[in-house]
Design a protein around this motif. Structure first.
Motif, PDB file in Angstrom:
ATOM      1  N   LYS A  13       0.835  -1.206   0.000  1.00 46.10           N
ATOM      2  CA  LYS A  13       0.000   0.000   0.000  1.00 46.10           C
ATOM      3  C   LYS A  13       0.869   1.256   0.000  1.00 46.10           C
ATOM      4  O   LYS A  13       0.581   2.218  -0.707  1.00 46.10           O
ATOM      5  N   ARG A  14       1.938   1.239   0.802  1.00 46.79           N
ATOM      6  CA  ARG A  14       2.831   2.398   0.878  1.00 46.79           C
ATOM      7  C   ARG A  14       3.442   2.687  -0.492  1.00 46.79           C
ATOM      8  O   ARG A  14       3.499   3.838  -0.933  1.00 46.79           O
ATOM      9  N   ARG A  15       3.864   1.630  -1.175  1.00 43.18           N
ATOM     10  CA  ARG A  15       4.470   1.809  -2.503  1.00 43.18           C
ATOM     11  C   ARG A  15       3.442   2.307  -3.516  1.00 43.18           C
ATOM     12  O   ARG A  15       3.753   3.150  -4.363  1.00 43.18           O
ATOM     13  N   MET A  16       2.211   1.791  -3.439  1.00 43.97           N
ATOM     14  CA  MET A  16       1.164   2.250  -4.363  1.00 43.97           C
ATOM     15  C   MET A  16       0.759   3.685  -4.050  1.00 43.97           C
ATOM     16  O   MET A  16       0.503   4.480  -4.970  1.00 43.97           O
ATOM     17  N   ASP A  17       0.723   4.046  -2.759  1.00 49.14           N
ATOM     18  CA  ASP A  17       0.442   5.436  -2.374  1.00 49.14           C
ATOM     19  C   ASP A  17       1.533   6.369  -2.907  1.00 49.14           C
ATOM     20  O   ASP A  17       1.252   7.488  -3.344  1.00 49.14           O
ATOM     21  N   GLY A  18       2.777   5.912  -2.848  1.00 50.44           N
ATOM     22  CA  GLY A  18       3.888   6.696  -3.377  1.00 50.44           C
ATOM     23  C   GLY A  18       3.733   6.945  -4.870  1.00 50.44           C
ATOM     24  O   GLY A  18       4.018   8.042  -5.358  1.00 50.44           O
ATOM     25  N   THR A  19       3.267   5.930  -5.585  1.00 55.53           N
ATOM     26  CA  THR A  19       3.034   6.083  -7.019  1.00 55.53           C
ATOM     27  C   THR A  19       1.953   7.125  -7.277  1.00 55.53           C
ATOM     28  O   THR A  19       2.098   7.976  -8.160  1.00 55.53           O
ATOM     29  N   LEU A  20       0.877   7.077  -6.488  1.00 61.41           N
ATOM     30  CA  LEU A  20      -0.200   8.070  -6.645  1.00 61.41           C
ATOM     31  C   LEU A  20       0.295   9.480  -6.328  1.00 61.41           C
ATOM     32  O   LEU A  20      -0.048  10.441  -7.023  1.00 61.41           O
ATOM     33  N   ALA A  21       1.103   9.604  -5.272  1.00 63.03           N
ATOM     34  CA  ALA A  21       1.643  10.918  -4.905  1.00 63.03           C
ATOM     35  C   ALA A  21       2.523  11.464  -6.025  1.00 63.03           C
ATOM     36  O   ALA A  21       2.466  12.655  -6.362  1.00 63.03           O
ATOM     37  N   ASN A  22       3.334  10.592  -6.614  1.00 62.04           N
ATOM     38  CA  ASN A  22       4.194  10.990  -7.721  1.00 62.04           C
ATOM     39  C   ASN A  22       3.359  11.431  -8.919  1.00 62.04           C
ATOM     40  O   ASN A  22       3.679  12.418  -9.585  1.00 62.04           O
ATOM     41  N   LEU A  23       2.272  10.716  -9.186  1.00 60.10           N
ATOM     42  CA  LEU A  23       1.385  11.078 -10.296  1.00 60.10           C
ATOM     43  C   LEU A  23       0.780  12.459 -10.059  1.00 60.10           C
ATOM     44  O   LEU A  23       0.724  13.280 -10.973  1.00 60.10           O
ATOM     45  N   ARG A  24       0.350  12.725  -8.836  1.00 59.78           N
ATOM     46  CA  ARG A  24      -0.228  14.043  -8.531  1.00 59.78           C
ATOM     47  C   ARG A  24       0.804  15.156  -8.731  1.00 59.78           C
ATOM     48  O   ARG A  24       0.469  16.244  -9.198  1.00 59.78           O
ATOM     49  N   THR A  25       2.056  14.880  -8.365  1.00 60.38           N
ATOM     50  CA  THR A  25       3.121  15.861  -8.570  1.00 60.38           C
ATOM     51  C   THR A  25       3.328  16.119 -10.062  1.00 60.38           C
ATOM     52  O   THR A  25       3.462  17.268 -10.487  1.00 60.38           O
ATOM     53  N   GLU A  26       3.343  15.031 -10.851  1.00 51.80           N
ATOM     54  CA  GLU A  26       3.501  15.190 -12.296  1.00 51.80           C
ATOM     55  C   GLU A  26       2.324  15.966 -12.882  1.00 51.80           C
ATOM     56  O   GLU A  26       2.511  16.828 -13.736  1.00 51.80           O
ATOM     57  N   PHE A  27       1.111  15.658 -12.430  1.00 54.54           N
ATOM     58  CA  PHE A  27      -0.068  16.384 -12.903  1.00 54.54           C
ATOM     59  C   PHE A  27       0.022  17.857 -12.516  1.00 54.54           C
ATOM     60  O   PHE A  27      -0.396  18.726 -13.267  1.00 54.54           O
ATOM     61  N   GLY A  28       0.555  18.141 -11.341  1.00 55.86           N
ATOM     62  CA  GLY A  28       0.682  19.524 -10.883  1.00 55.86           C
ATOM     63  C   GLY A  28       1.602  20.350 -11.758  1.00 55.86           C
ATOM     64  O   GLY A  28       1.455  21.569 -11.855  1.00 55.86           O
ATOM     65  N   SER A  29       2.562  19.699 -12.400  1.00 58.69           N
ATOM     66  CA  SER A  29       3.503  20.432 -13.247  1.00 58.69           C
ATOM     67  C   SER A  29       2.917  20.718 -14.630  1.00 58.69           C
ATOM     68  O   SER A  29       3.485  21.501 -15.379  1.00 58.69           O
ATOM     69  N   LEU A  30       1.781  20.099 -14.964  1.00 60.03           N
ATOM     70  CA  LEU A  30       1.147  20.372 -16.258  1.00 60.03           C
ATOM     71  C   LEU A  30       0.415  21.709 -16.190  1.00 60.03           C
ATOM     72  O   LEU A  30      -0.337  21.968 -15.264  1.00 60.03           O
ATOM     73  N   ARG A  31       0.635  22.506 -17.197  1.00 57.45           N
ATOM     74  CA  ARG A  31       0.021  23.831 -17.236  1.00 57.45           C
ATOM     75  C   ARG A  31      -1.420  23.695 -17.719  1.00 57.45           C
ATOM     76  O   ARG A  31      -1.676  23.096 -18.756  1.00 57.45           O
ATOM     77  N   THR A  32      -2.346  24.244 -16.980  1.00 64.35           N
ATOM     78  CA  THR A  32      -3.756  24.110 -17.348  1.00 64.35           C
ATOM     79  C   THR A  32      -4.385  25.437 -17.737  1.00 64.35           C
ATOM     80  O   THR A  32      -5.595  25.519 -17.885  1.00 64.35           O
ATOM     81  N   GLY A  33      -3.581  26.478 -17.910  1.00 68.42           N
ATOM     82  CA  GLY A  33      -4.145  27.783 -18.223  1.00 68.42           C
ATOM     83  C   GLY A  33      -4.438  28.571 -16.961  1.00 68.42           C
ATOM     84  O   GLY A  33      -4.762  29.748 -17.014  1.00 68.42           O
ATOM     85  N   ARG A  34      -4.317  27.908 -15.821  1.00 68.48           N
ATOM     86  CA  ARG A  34      -4.503  28.547 -14.528  1.00 68.48           C
ATOM     87  C   ARG A  34      -3.136  28.611 -13.859  1.00 68.48           C
ATOM     88  O   ARG A  34      -2.365  27.664 -13.938  1.00 68.48           O
ATOM     89  N   ALA A  35      -2.862  29.668 -13.168  1.00 68.77           N
ATOM     90  CA  ALA A  35      -1.571  29.814 -12.500  1.00 68.77           C
ATOM     91  C   ALA A  35      -1.472  28.857 -11.311  1.00 68.77           C
ATOM     92  O   ALA A  35      -2.429  28.645 -10.588  1.00 68.77           O
ATOM     93  N   SER A  36      -0.296  28.267 -11.141  1.00 69.31           N
ATOM     94  CA  SER A  36      -0.044  27.371 -10.024  1.00 69.31           C
ATOM     95  C   SER A  36       1.442  27.431  -9.687  1.00 69.31           C
ATOM     96  O   SER A  36       2.286  27.378 -10.587  1.00 69.31           O
ATOM     97  N   ALA A  37       1.746  27.537  -8.411  1.00 73.79           N
ATOM     98  CA  ALA A  37       3.148  27.598  -7.997  1.00 73.79           C
ATOM     99  C   ALA A  37       3.864  26.290  -8.321  1.00 73.79           C
ATOM    100  O   ALA A  37       5.066  26.269  -8.576  1.00 73.79           O
ATOM    101  N   SER A  38       3.126  25.175  -8.343  1.00 75.58           N
ATOM    102  CA  SER A  38       3.752  23.871  -8.584  1.00 75.58           C
ATOM    103  C   SER A  38       4.255  23.714 -10.010  1.00 75.58           C
ATOM    104  O   SER A  38       5.082  22.853 -10.282  1.00 75.58           O
TER     105      SER A  38
END
Length: 185
Positions: A13-38
């Motif tokens: 579970k910890r390893r799968m949670d880590g994968t999800l956290a990494n995915l959210r970080t990658e998604f955060g770096s995608l520009r969506t037309g809205r400003a984001s510090a990430s």
């Protein structure tokens, strides 16, 4: 013996949670037309002879929905920070105002939005593969367990598969949400 076999599901579970956290970080770096510090997290500045994350040379703020500002602490690094942002491939043109670098976020056109949804899909597929690799590791441990009863092995395999299915659904939901956010005008 087999009676002692206990699969470390917490580790899986910890390893799968880590994968999800990494995915959210990658998604955060995608520009969506809205400003984001990430969106500036992947940008590295050549500061003091080594690559340094931008948030360690200045304060990143989002004062407006379409503006990111970087208040650089060291005046000598302003040019390097501006250059790093310009060369980062984010498609943002920095504007200087003393030690503050303003980054106006332009509207995304339809083609760029489609490209970003494809990139998000690639990130999600990478996360699915990582989760399946964790599943494979768990299944291998079950198979290698000496003297494990067949029905007990099936019970453990079902638990690992159920956990995998749950995390794959979470990845799919995160991808759906991100694609909707990207396509939102």
């Amino acid at each position: 013996m087999a009676d002692d076999f206990e699969l470390d599901t917490d580790d899986l579970k910890r390893r799968m949670d880590g994968t999800l956290a990494n995915l959210r970080t990658e998604f955060g770096s995608l520009r969506t037309g809205r400003a984001s510090a990430s969106m500036l997290e992947p940008v590295m500045v050549d500061a003091y002879g080594s690559p340094t994350p931008i948030n360690q040379v200045g304060t990143v703020n989002v004062p407006e929905p379409r503006m990111v500002t970087v208040n650089v602490w060291d005046k000598g690094l302003v040019g390097k920070v501006e250059k790093a942002i310009r060369e980062s491939g984010l498609g943002i043109n920095p504007q200087l105002n003393g030690t503050i670098i303003m980054l106006p976020i332009p509207e995304l056109n339809e083609e760029r939005r489609r490209d970003l949804t494809k990139v998000a899909g690639q990130y999600a597929e990478g996360a699915r593969v990582a989760i399946r690799n964790v599943r494979r590791d768990g299944m291998d441990k079950i198979k290698k367990a000496d003297g494990l009863a067949e029905d007990e092995a099936k019970m453990w395999e079902a638990e690992v598969q159920e956990m995998t299915d749950t995390y794959i659904k979470r990845v799919d939901q995160a991808l759906e949400d991100k694609q909707a956010e990207i396509m939102q005008v």
